[in-house]
Enzyme design. Structure first.
Site, mmCIF file in Angstrom:
data_model
loop_
_atom_site.group_PDB
_atom_site.id
_atom_site.type_symbol
_atom_site.label_atom_id
_atom_site.label_comp_id
_atom_site.label_asym_id
_atom_site.label_seq_id
_atom_site.Cartn_x
_atom_site.Cartn_y
_atom_site.Cartn_z
ATOM 1 N N ASN A 106 0.848 -1.192 0.000
ATOM 2 C CA ASN A 106 0.000 0.000 0.000
ATOM 3 C C ASN A 106 0.880 1.237 0.000
ATOM 4 O O ASN A 106 2.104 1.143 0.041
ATOM 5 C CB ASN A 106 -0.952 -0.024 1.198
ATOM 6 C CG ASN A 106 -0.196 -0.137 2.506
ATOM 7 O OD1 ASN A 106 0.566 0.756 2.854
ATOM 8 N ND2 ASN A 106 -0.392 -1.235 3.222
ATOM 9 N N ARG A 107 0.242 2.377 -0.025
ATOM 10 C CA ARG A 107 0.996 3.615 -0.246
ATOM 11 C C ARG A 107 1.513 4.267 1.031
ATOM 12 O O ARG A 107 1.992 5.390 1.002
ATOM 13 C CB ARG A 107 0.104 4.632 -0.972
ATOM 14 C CG ARG A 107 -0.342 4.211 -2.333
ATOM 15 C CD ARG A 107 -1.163 5.324 -2.969
ATOM 16 N NE ARG A 107 -1.885 4.820 -4.129
ATOM 17 C CZ ARG A 107 -1.345 4.600 -5.308
ATOM 18 N NH1 ARG A 107 -0.072 4.830 -5.484
ATOM 19 N NH2 ARG A 107 -2.076 4.131 -6.299
#
Ligand code: CTP
Length: 478
Positions: free
Chosen positions: A253-254
């Site tokens: 994920n970011r």
């Protein structure tokens, strides 16, 4: 477990043991102080260590013994300086003639004299030695000097001494020493503490009570404090997890870890011992934090379980700012997958670590309901309505929610606009702030729940923003 009643309930006491034959009595003194409700951490001179060793003392006190003047705690602080600032009273029992002389002259050659020099809290001293040594003018002059410092001296008693002779030199009855500590603390407000739990080396857990009634009482206190997390152990999760697909790729994920790391930095600045459970991140973690690197949800789960044994959690505050993956590949390839004809991934849900941890913590807390402050984050898309449901479903005290699609409030930004949902207050929207400011306001609220103080300038700020928990994406594992 620390007693929650007693004349020393919730008090943090340092016990200094010096190298007298009476050192063995200090073991019993630890028990009596604990029975009175105190959390006791022990400092020893090297000769006291020769007399009674450290194992029994550490086992009973549930803290590492500090006997080395140059030793660092797990949080990077020098042990005796941390003790000097974290405790509410120091009691030196037994105190030898040599120690009295060193203290009277400010010679900081052991951890106890050093802590006494560095502290501003009351000091109680109970000498024990041969009768002739005690009555010697040199010793009497040293005792008088300590009285001038404002130290409370618990005079030794007359009786048969270790030498077989009779004289004034026997360590005072332990109840007299405890009475002197109670008296020295009389009038000073007690910190609210948690049941003392065995901590990883270098950390001292202070009990917390997060019941709404006490939180409300605490919120009326407004004395400013920059050291309001001293003696607390804060566990922060930060960054993103990465679930392997094959040896080079993962589901990630970011998250950059910025929000969680800001929380860790703020907690360190406020005197806490901080453990950072850190996944993938792109900013530097602070030097003072104890780092535990994790890659997958399973690794983060294992780390959290290690901090929540059945006997009770090893922290006072848990802040879960990490973006924990909600899915992971059901099967992990042991070789790099070729491009071939494409790839179909089957993902399975991961366990909800926050909910699981809250359950373990509450099971350990039992019927009295005392438990550490538990805080989750919720990265939402659009409105934040689901945050109050997450608060309930995960069984936590606070959820910090933000809209990750809002400009300045998503992954990797230095700012955030959050709303804090709490079980004991209406949702509180904070304005767009730096992540560090969000961390500061969040910890202000956590301190209130701990029963501490909140700085007047930041109390009651209104309006919004932070952190991560990410949409799943598939990325190359580099
Ligand atoms: N969290 C967790 N374990 C997971 C997923 C999330 O402990 N498997 C934690 C996060 O660290 C965060 C909180 O739960 O503190 C809220 O995460 P969020 O993703 O917003 O909630 P979810 O329960 O994952 O719900 P959803 O993805 O449906 O929004």
């Amino acid at each position: 477990m620390t007693e929650t009643r007693g004349r020393l309930a919730n008090r943090r006491i340092a016990l200094g043991i010096t190298g007298s034959i009476a050192a063995y009595k200090a073991i019993e003194l630890i028990r009596i102080l604990q029975t009175e409700g105190a959390d006791v951490r022990v400092l020893m001179t090297p000769s006291a260590v020769e007399f009674i060793g450290t194992l029994t003392v550490e086992t009973l006190s549930r803290h590492p013994v500090d006997s080395d003047l140059l030793s660092l705690q797990g949080d990077g602080r020098i042990g005796h300086i941390a003790a000097a600032h974290d405790v509410e009273a120091i009691v030196v029992a037994p105190a030898t003639a040599h120690w009295l002389g060193a203290m009277a002259n400010g010679l900081a050659s052991d951890t106890i004299t050093a802590a006494c020099l560095a502290t501003s809290v009351p000091v109680v001293v109970a000498p024990a030695m041969d009768g002739g040594m005690y009555s010697h003018p040199a010793t009497q002059a040293n005792v008088a000097r300590l009285r001038e410092f404002g130290y409370e001296i618990v005079d030794p008693e007359n009786g048969v001494l270790a030498s077989g002779m009779t004289g004034q030199g026997r360590l005072a009855a332990l109840t007299r020493i405890v009475d002197a500590v109670v008296e020295a603390l009389d009038g000073a407000p007690a910190a609210v503490t948690l049941p003392a739990a065995a901590m990883p080396a270098g950390f001292a857990a202070q009990p917390v009570d997060s019941t709404p009634a006490e939180s409300a009482a605490a919120s009326r206190m407004t004395a400013p404090s920059r050291n309001d997390l001293a003696g607390r152990h804060v566990v922060v999760t930060a960054g993103g997890t990465a679930e392997p697909i094959d040896p080079v790729r993962f589901v990630g994920n970011r998250s950059t870890g910025k929000m969680g790391i800001a929380v860790a930095e703020e907690a360190l600045d406020r005197g806490a011992a901080v453990t950072l459970l850190l996944g993938h991140h792109s900013v530097e973690p602070p030097d003072g934090a104890h780092l535990v690197h994790v890659e997958t949800v399973a690794e983060m789960q294992a780390a959290l379980r290690a901090f929540t044994p059945p006997e009770g959690p090893l922290f006072n505050i848990l802040i879960m700012a990490a973006a924990v993956s909600d899915f992971r590949p059901r099967h992990v390839a042991d070789r790099k997958l070729g491009r071939g004809h494409g790839l179909k991934l089957e993902l399975e849900p991961t366990p909800d670590l926050l909910a699981e941890t809250a359950e373990r913590v509450k099971a350990a807390a039992g019927a009295h309901g005392r438990h550490p402050v538990l805080v989750g984050f919720a990265a939402e898309v659009g409105d934040l309505d689901r945050a109050s449901e997450k608060l309930r479903a995960k069984g936590v005290d606070m959820i910090v929610a933000n809209d990750v699609t809002e400009e300045g409030s998503g992954f990797g930004t230095d700012t955030n606009r959050v709303t804090i949902y709490a079980t004991d207050a209406p949702p509180e929207q904070l304005p767009m702030l730096s992540k560090r400011e969000v961390a500061e306001l969040l910890l202000d609220r956590v301190v209130v729940r701990l029963g501490g103080t909140v700085r007047p300038d930041t109390a009651g700020a209104a309006d919004n923003a932070p952190n991560p928990e990410a949409p799943v994406s598939v990325e190359a594992g580099r």
